[in-house]
Design an enzyme around this catalytic site. Sequence first.
Site, PDB file in Angstrom:
ATOM      1  N   GLU A  40      -8.065 100.103 -39.828  1.00 52.90           N
ATOM      2  CA  GLU A  40      -8.128 100.454 -38.335  1.00 52.90           C
ATOM      3  C   GLU A  40      -9.390 100.683 -38.132  1.00 52.90           C
ATOM      4  O   GLU A  40     -10.364 101.268 -38.669  1.00 52.90           O
ATOM      5  CB  GLU A  40      -7.430 101.780 -38.341  1.00 52.90           C
ATOM      6  CG  GLU A  40      -7.537 102.383 -36.866  1.00 52.90           C
ATOM      7  CD  GLU A  40      -6.622 103.579 -36.644  1.00 52.90           C
ATOM      8  OE1 GLU A  40      -5.709 103.843 -37.363  1.00 52.90           O
ATOM      9  OE2 GLU A  40      -7.009 104.220 -35.708  1.00 52.90           O
ATOM     10  N   LYS A  92      -2.242 112.620 -38.305  1.00 53.62           N
ATOM     11  CA  LYS A  92      -2.527 111.192 -38.583  1.00 53.62           C
ATOM     12  C   LYS A  92      -4.146 110.975 -38.653  1.00 53.62           C
ATOM     13  O   LYS A  92      -4.753 110.012 -39.275  1.00 53.62           O
ATOM     14  CB  LYS A  92      -1.851 110.459 -37.379  1.00 53.62           C
ATOM     15  CG  LYS A  92      -1.608 108.810 -37.799  1.00 53.62           C
ATOM     16  CD  LYS A  92      -3.017 107.978 -37.260  1.00 53.62           C
ATOM     17  CE  LYS A  92      -3.074 106.622 -37.493  1.00 53.62           C
ATOM     18  NZ  LYS A  92      -4.075 105.937 -37.134  1.00 53.62           N
ATOM     19  N   ASP A 146      -2.236 107.008 -54.953  1.00 51.60           N
ATOM     20  CA  ASP A 146      -0.960 106.566 -54.232  1.00 51.60           C
ATOM     21  C   ASP A 146      -1.067 107.415 -52.911  1.00 51.60           C
ATOM     22  O   ASP A 146      -0.698 108.624 -52.715  1.00 51.60           O
ATOM     23  CB  ASP A 146       0.118 107.081 -55.074  1.00 51.60           C
ATOM     24  CG  ASP A 146       1.542 107.040 -54.624  1.00 51.60           C
ATOM     25  OD1 ASP A 146       1.648 106.815 -53.399  1.00 51.60           O
ATOM     26  OD2 ASP A 146       2.739 106.895 -55.321  1.00 51.60           O
ATOM     27  N   HIS A 168     -13.328 103.192 -29.409  1.00 50.87           N
ATOM     28  CA  HIS A 168     -12.227 102.186 -29.597  1.00 50.87           C
ATOM     29  C   HIS A 168     -12.491 100.886 -29.173  1.00 50.87           C
ATOM     30  O   HIS A 168     -12.062  99.853 -29.770  1.00 50.87           O
ATOM     31  CB  HIS A 168     -10.846 102.752 -29.441  1.00 50.87           C
ATOM     32  CG  HIS A 168     -10.259 103.488 -30.555  1.00 50.87           C
ATOM     33  ND1 HIS A 168      -8.957 103.771 -30.575  1.00 50.87           N
ATOM     34  CD2 HIS A 168     -10.624 104.034 -31.550  1.00 50.87           C
ATOM     35  CE1 HIS A 168      -8.731 104.539 -31.615  1.00 50.87           C
ATOM     36  NE2 HIS A 168      -9.679 104.758 -32.246  1.00 50.87           N
TER      37      HIS A 168
HETATM   38  C1  MEV Z   1      -6.233 107.376 -34.200  1.00 53.32           C
HETATM   39  O1  MEV Z   1      -6.069 106.569 -35.337  1.00 53.32           O
HETATM   40  C2  MEV Z   1      -6.154 108.898 -34.516  1.00 53.32           C
HETATM   41  C3  MEV Z   1      -6.398 109.753 -33.227  1.00 53.32           C
HETATM   42  O2  MEV Z   1      -5.266 109.536 -32.707  1.00 53.32           O
HETATM   43  C4  MEV Z   1      -6.284 111.004 -34.089  1.00 53.32           C
HETATM   44  C5  MEV Z   1      -6.161 112.166 -32.942  1.00 53.32           C
HETATM   45  O3  MEV Z   1      -5.645 112.171 -31.866  1.00 53.32           O
HETATM   46  O4  MEV Z   1      -6.605 113.357 -33.262  1.00 53.32           O
HETATM   47  C6  MEV Z   1      -7.609 109.564 -32.728  1.00 53.32           C
END
Ligand code: MEV
Length: 441
Positions: free
Chosen positions: A87, A283, A299, A396
Amino acid sequence: MANRERIKKGFSKLLKEEKLKLIANYFENPGEVVNLLKSYWHSDSKQQQLFDEFSENTITNFYIPYGISPNVTINEKNYIVPMVIEESSVVAAASAAAKFWGDRGGFHAEVIDVCKVGQVHFGWNGDKAQLLERLPAIKQRFMDDTAAMTEKMVKRGGGVTNIQLIDFTEKIEGYYQFLVEFKTGDAMGANFINSVLEQFGHSLQNYFAEQTDLSEELRKVEIIMTILSNNTPNCRVKVWVECGVNQLDGIDEHLNGAEYAHKFKKAVDIAHIDTYRATTHNKGIYNGIDAVVIATGNDFRAVEAAGHTFASRNGHYESLSSVTINGNLFRFELEVPMALGTVGGLTSLHPLAKKSLELLGNPTAPELMMIAATMGLANNFSAVRSLTTKGIQAGHMKMHLNNILNQLNATDEEKRKARDFFKDQTVSFAGVEKYLESIRK
Ligand code: MEV
């Protein structure tokens, strides 16, 4: 949707080249696919064989970028951290946070405990009192029967550290469990734990078979399964950053450091009360953790499973990180379970995993827990900082633009022009396509 013709029995028995050719027939241009997939084979056949043997039915390798987050200060020590992730922006975000906190005392980390867990699930139809009476003898039998297996681990300060009988008979008739705790030194320990547990299963059956005072039925124990648990709440690490709120001045052009600290805290607090936000928030943490976990041959599914379970420990799923503001002191903290190894398994087999560990200074497993958790907090910090200031898309989109330009086979000159043009334009696939068309005319 295409319903693919079934592959005849025996696919696994085919040679790799035969598998590849067979699979290529499912594509429009089989010849091209064979060449493409083969172009990802390692040029050194010995190296390739190593990869082929990690898994089954291998036909090629799937590349994922291996990046570096330089100069990450943890407990006053400098690390150069390898991160394997596909990513865009994750490595950049981690590096930016490392620089930011490097100027503010760095990251602080501590391992809370390194206890791992396994279970022997079994069925027995006798009276619980009879089982409890025999418990000391059963435990002794377990230890005696696995002494040879655990000898080396015990010498390294590990082994079986606790065995607990759990009675689940009110939920499932006759179902009990031995919940076993382990310490596995610098190994992740999955194989060690599972081997010991399987022996416990055999030992339990043998022990009961020898109990001549019991009826024939009660001399039988059903071993339902023996397996480690990926729920390792006590194999846990804590990492934090802290600074005076005035040291957050300048993050937001409209707020001073103290005001921004409260806005940041609110964003993290939301992830404690709202599951939708918590999932995305965590995430972002795992963007950083997984990248290190993968780079070091560990892992990541196990690490994630443990983390998400821990995130639900209070009865609802919530943020793994938290913010406190005490007077003028801003503190951002992450606490996560993490079962990692720095010896054995893929860590010593995968040539790049070995190099990752060398780059990290050959850390112990607890030290690697601190490093991986730090990258989790670093990514979390950068994500929440972007979200609460200029938004996530600005950064991004720069990377996204690169990916689109590559997809559209842009030349270096076209890329340079496009980057310049899209500096203050919204990036979309169609927009970039149109722009390239216009300059290619
Ligand atoms: C993207 O991979 C992760 C984010 O969405 C985490 C977040 O929103 O805190 C930017």
